[in-house]
Design a protein around this motif. Structure first.
Motif, PDB file in Angstrom:
ATOM      1  N   PRO A   1      -2.125  24.758 -28.656  1.00 13.35           N
ATOM      2  CA  PRO A   1      -2.877  24.947 -27.421  1.00 13.35           C
ATOM      3  C   PRO A   1      -3.267  23.610 -26.820  1.00 13.35           C
ATOM      4  O   PRO A   1      -3.576  22.661 -27.528  1.00 13.35           O
ATOM      5  N   ALA A   2      -3.296  23.560 -25.509  1.00  7.81           N
ATOM      6  CA  ALA A   2      -3.659  22.311 -24.844  1.00  7.81           C
ATOM      7  C   ALA A   2      -5.116  21.944 -25.063  1.00  7.81           C
ATOM      8  O   ALA A   2      -5.512  20.825 -24.832  1.00  7.81           O
ATOM      9  N   VAL A   3      -5.953  22.891 -25.517  1.00  7.35           N
ATOM     10  CA  VAL A   3      -7.378  22.603 -25.616  1.00  7.35           C
ATOM     11  C   VAL A   3      -7.762  21.990 -26.948  1.00  7.35           C
ATOM     12  O   VAL A   3      -8.883  21.543 -27.111  1.00  7.35           O
ATOM     13  N   LEU A   4      -6.858  21.971 -27.935  1.00  9.47           N
ATOM     14  CA  LEU A   4      -7.233  21.436 -29.225  1.00  9.47           C
ATOM     15  C   LEU A   4      -7.176  19.922 -29.240  1.00  9.47           C
ATOM     16  O   LEU A   4      -6.323  19.320 -28.600  1.00  9.47           O
TER      17      LEU A   4
ATOM     18  N   PHE B   1     -19.390  18.824 -11.171  1.00  5.95           N
ATOM     19  CA  PHE B   1     -19.651  20.092 -11.818  1.00  5.95           C
ATOM     20  C   PHE B   1     -19.074  20.171 -13.229  1.00  5.95           C
ATOM     21  O   PHE B   1     -19.166  21.224 -13.860  1.00  5.95           O
ATOM     22  N   LEU B   2     -18.477  19.095 -13.712  1.00  7.69           N
ATOM     23  CA  LEU B   2     -17.786  19.197 -14.994  1.00  7.69           C
ATOM     24  C   LEU B   2     -18.166  18.056 -15.926  1.00  7.69           C
ATOM     25  O   LEU B   2     -17.990  16.883 -15.593  1.00  7.69           O
ATOM     26  N   ASP B   3     -18.712  18.409 -17.066  1.00  5.14           N
ATOM     27  CA  ASP B   3     -18.842  17.538 -18.220  1.00  5.14           C
ATOM     28  C   ASP B   3     -18.809  18.461 -19.434  1.00  5.14           C
ATOM     29  O   ASP B   3     -18.580  19.675 -19.311  1.00  5.14           O
ATOM     30  N   GLU B   4     -19.013  17.915 -20.619  1.00  3.45           N
ATOM     31  CA  GLU B   4     -18.907  18.728 -21.824  1.00  3.45           C
ATOM     32  C   GLU B   4     -19.883  19.900 -21.799  1.00  3.45           C
ATOM     33  O   GLU B   4     -19.536  21.033 -22.139  1.00  3.45           O
TER      34      GLU B   4
ATOM     35  N   HIS C   1      -8.257  29.269 -18.137  1.00  8.49           N
ATOM     36  CA  HIS C   1      -9.111  28.387 -17.354  1.00  8.49           C
ATOM     37  C   HIS C   1      -9.850  27.400 -18.253  1.00  8.49           C
ATOM     38  O   HIS C   1     -10.083  26.251 -17.861  1.00  8.49           O
ATOM     39  N   SER C   2     -10.185  27.818 -19.459  1.00 10.80           N
ATOM     40  CA  SER C   2     -10.806  26.897 -20.407  1.00 10.80           C
ATOM     41  C   SER C   2      -9.843  25.780 -20.777  1.00 10.80           C
ATOM     42  O   SER C   2     -10.225  24.604 -20.840  1.00 10.80           O
ATOM     43  N   GLU C   3      -8.582  26.131 -21.014  1.00  7.26           N
ATOM     44  CA  GLU C   3      -7.587  25.118 -21.355  1.00  7.26           C
ATOM     45  C   GLU C   3      -7.388  24.140 -20.207  1.00  7.26           C
ATOM     46  O   GLU C   3      -7.243  22.934 -20.419  1.00  7.26           O
ATOM     47  N   TYR C   4      -7.373  24.668 -18.988  1.00  6.89           N
ATOM     48  CA  TYR C   4      -7.208  23.784 -17.829  1.00  6.89           C
ATOM     49  C   TYR C   4      -8.418  22.865 -17.673  1.00  6.89           C
ATOM     50  O   TYR C   4      -8.273  21.644 -17.535  1.00  6.89           O
ATOM     51  N   LEU C   5      -9.628  23.440 -17.696  1.00  7.66           N
ATOM     52  CA  LEU C   5     -10.827  22.629 -17.491  1.00  7.66           C
ATOM     53  C   LEU C   5     -10.975  21.555 -18.556  1.00  7.66           C
ATOM     54  O   LEU C   5     -11.302  20.404 -18.268  1.00  7.66           O
TER      55      LEU C   5
ATOM     56  N   LEU D   1     -11.033  17.773 -17.739  1.00  4.81           N
ATOM     57  CA  LEU D   1     -12.088  16.982 -18.367  1.00  4.81           C
ATOM     58  C   LEU D   1     -11.528  15.860 -19.229  1.00  4.81           C
ATOM     59  O   LEU D   1     -11.982  14.710 -19.143  1.00  4.81           O
ATOM     60  N   GLU D   2     -10.548  16.175 -20.071  1.00  6.00           N
ATOM     61  CA  GLU D   2     -10.006  15.176 -20.992  1.00  6.00           C
ATOM     62  C   GLU D   2      -8.780  14.460 -20.436  1.00  6.00           C
ATOM     63  O   GLU D   2      -8.277  13.522 -21.071  1.00  6.00           O
ATOM     64  N   ASN D   3      -8.277  14.901 -19.294  1.00  7.87           N
ATOM     65  CA  ASN D   3      -7.225  14.186 -18.563  1.00  7.87           C
ATOM     66  C   ASN D   3      -6.018  13.868 -19.445  1.00  7.87           C
ATOM     67  O   ASN D   3      -5.476  12.764 -19.410  1.00  7.87           O
ATOM     68  N   ARG D   4      -5.569  14.842 -20.214  1.00  7.43           N
ATOM     69  CA  ARG D   4      -4.517  14.581 -21.196  1.00  7.43           C
ATOM     70  C   ARG D   4      -3.133  14.418 -20.591  1.00  7.43           C
ATOM     71  O   ARG D   4      -2.277  13.757 -21.179  1.00  7.43           O
ATOM     72  N   LEU D   5      -2.910  15.016 -19.428  1.00  4.75           N
ATOM     73  CA  LEU D   5      -1.561  14.992 -18.875  1.00  4.75           C
ATOM     74  C   LEU D   5      -1.123  13.580 -18.555  1.00  4.75           C
ATOM     75  O   LEU D   5      -0.018  13.154 -18.938  1.00  4.75           O
TER      76      LEU D   5
END
Length: 623
Positions: free
Chosen positions: A28-31, A396-399, A467-471, A476-480
């Motif tokens: 998953p992209a969120v891990l 609107f976005l932080d941890e 949406h969690s994975e995207y956010l 948030l983590e700008n992995r792309l």
């Protein structure tokens, strides 16, 4: 062309592919992901402990609070103000500066008041922002209304200075405190109160108070819709399939996530390469197929192209576990499989808008990594691949905020777009909230439907997991752009994309700021054309030929060319009048082959894809 093995094609609902590992076995992209080792770039998943059973209690409590706050984290608010107050308290120089500014502003207002009350016409010391339409009525140039306006703008000016960046203060917290103070001040603007607003007073006298009565009716109607969460239907004057989203075509494929529409040709010949349009899942696709005069899709069909477009499903709580990977595979990749079957032997021009462009960039980078060369070109419209400078949405976005939203989505299974549209409106609250409220509730003016207004109100939902994975993973983590985004267990890199790219940004975009969109040039090495057009996130893209007052800048970087910063690029490219659409059509023509006979959408039946109904299909009508 080099291709991956073809998966089983689906007619109607999608079927699982036995060669595809289950979602739980993919990365998953969120891990959290460690750096890729040298042995092929494979990334291993870090083991995580199972959550304690009581964790569900915490999430339920946070979800309950989130419903009351509209998804805004109270901790993020308190943290921003604490950070600001502590740094201001230890900065005597800034304190003196603010005292002097208050004195200066007071003196300006005092002098303006004396001049205005003695019959003079003094120049106003404070001016509203470019998007602030609250003061357009001529009555604001007369005392006492002009004095009240100047006092309000002077207070705004002082707080803008007080919440500006301060040494040691986190920039995001400085911006947040400024944003929150602007929201608070806007609630007490003299334009919001009938005795302080000359336009309301004039209208009340002229109509004998009927404007206030009609405004009360509008307020009651809006309040009822808010309390019941009742969705407003699309008005008959803008009926979908008849007035909006009316470009003729056929639904040639449908699965649980999307419908694929193939549009009927309007020219006798077309370019051999078809075009796939990937809209954002945060919106319904017909932003690109509005009225006949400004339909991007209808115009593109008229340029001699075989056009396909994805229409995303509006998911409910039962699809909470849909992932970003599902959107890539069942959306972009499955659409390519269908197009390759209907138009065999031809590469595809892919065009992604907004978040659809981000998804397309992920898909294109994955295809490049896997030596899949089915893309003739990639076009990104108002789409970001790097989110370090993502504009005011970063407020609107932080941890804390993402965790808060995740708990809310965990409880309801999705994020409803009204819960996000409030954030978009708050960025320009003076125009999108307060000016509208005055017009509707005090002036009694109805919200006359427009094509783009109907689309804005036709909201969609986003599955909780996706949406969690995207956010978290993308935003948030700008992995792309950091080279830490994994697809099917291996990282992808934007620089692997070899297909020519056409990137469109808009000058006044507050969702995908143009300098952020421009950074696509920093993370890619392919042949790239960058175009900057006048307008905002939607209006700049819907810039049809003949639209008055439009201009654009365009520049080209050859494959392997050196990177130039956005300010240097802007200085070297003069604006050209007119719509950018023909410029893109010329670019597409230059990357396409010799024309062939036009293709009937119903001809796909011979290749296993019969029509499932006329465009715009079924999913567009889901509430």
């Amino acid at each position: 062309m080099t291709r991956k093995p073809t998966r089983s094609r689906v007619k109607g609902a999608s079927r699982p592919n036995p060669e595809t590992p289950p979602v739980a076995q993919t990365l998953p992209a969120v891990l959290p992901q460690p750096k890729a080792p040298d042995n092929g770039g494979t990334v291993t998943v870090r083991e995580t402990a199972d959550p304690h059973p009581h964790a569900a209690l915490d999430r339920s409590a946070m979800a309950s609070i989130a419903r009351l706050t509209g998804g805004i984290s109270p901790h993020a608010i308190v943290d921003a103000w604490n950070d600001w107050a502590m740094h201001l308290a230890r900065a005597p120089g800034r304190q003196l500066e603010l005292i002097e500014r208050a004195q200066s502003n007071w003196m300006k207002i005092a002098q303006y008041t004396v001049d205005a009350l003695t019959g003079q016409k003094p120049a106003k010391p404070f001016q509203p922002g470019p998007n602030d339409t609250r003061w357009s009525h001529g009555g604001w140039d007369r005392a006492p209304f002009s004095i009240w306006q100047q006092g309000f703008l002077a207070t705004h000016d002082w707080w803008d200075a007080a919440t500006s960046n301060l040494r040691g203060l986190r920039r995001q917290n400085a911006e947040r405190t400024g944003f929150m103070m602007r929201q608070l001040l806007d609630t007490v603007s003299p334009s919001n109160f009938p005795p302080g607003n000359p336009e309301i007073l004039e209208s009340t006298v002229r109509t004998g108070g009927r404007n206030l009565f009609e405004g009360a009716v509008h307020y009651a109607d809006d309040l009822r819709h808010v309390l019941t969460q009742e969705r407003r239907p699309v008005p008959e004057s803008h009926a979908l399939g008849k007035v909006l989203a009316a470009t003729p075509g056929e639904v040639v494929h449908r699965n649980d996530l999307m419908e694929l529409i193939q549009y009927a040709p309007t020219t006798g010949e077309v370019r051999p390469e078809p075009v796939l349009i990937v809209p954002a899942w945060i919106m319904k696709y017909y932003i690109l197929d509005l009225s006949q005069h400004n339909s991007f899709i209808r115009w593109l069909v008229g340029q001699g192209y075989t056009v396909f477009c994805i229409s995303w499903r509006n998911p409910g709580a039962e699809r909470a576990e849909l992932s970003l990977e599902d959107y890539r595979k069942q959306g972009v990749m499955e659409a390519l499989e269908v197009i390759n079957a209907i138009v065999p032997g031809e590469k595809v021009h892919a065009n992604g808008y907004c978040l659809g462009g981000t998804l397309l960039a992920i898909a294109a980078a994955t295809m490049a990594r896997d030596d899949d060369d089915r893309l003739a070109s990639v076009t990104l419209m108002a789409a970001q691949v790097d989110f370090a400078e993502a504009g005011e949405l970063l407020l609107f976005l932080d941890e804390s905020q993402v965790a808060f939203l995740e708990d809310m989505m965990w409880a309801q299974g999705y994020l409803d777009r009204p819960q996000m549209s409030g954030a978009f409106a708050a960025i320009r609250s003076e125009d999108l909230i307060w000016s509208r409220a005055v017009r509707r509730y005090y002036l009694g003016e109805p919200d006359l439907p427009t094509d783009i207004g109907v689309w804005v109100n036709d909201t969609t939902r986003m599955p909780a997991r996706m949406h969690s994975e995207y956010l978290r993973g993308v935003f948030l983590e700008n992995r792309l752009s950091a080279g830490r985004f994994a697809v099917e267990g291996r990282v992808i890199a934007l620089k692997d994309i070899a297909s020519p790219m056409f990137v469109v940004a808009t000058e006044a975009d507050h969702i995908a700021p143009w300098r952020s969109v421009y950074k696509t040039a920093l993370f890619t090495d392919c042949d790239l054309t960058f175009l900057l057009t006048k307008g905002g996130h939607n209006g700049g893209i819907l810039s049809e030929p003949g639209h008055p007052g439009r201009h654009y800048r365009i520049g080209h970087r050859p494959a392997g060319g050196h990177y130039r910063g956005p300010d240097g690029w802007l200085a070297d490219h003069e604006p050209q009048p007119g719509s950018w659409w023909p410029e893109w059509a010329r670019w597409l023509d230059a990357h396409s082959g010799v024309v062939v006979p036009a293709r009937d959408p119903k001809a796909g039946a011979a290749r296993g894809y019969p029509s499932l109904g006329s465009a715009p299909g079924h999913y567009i009508h889901q509430m």
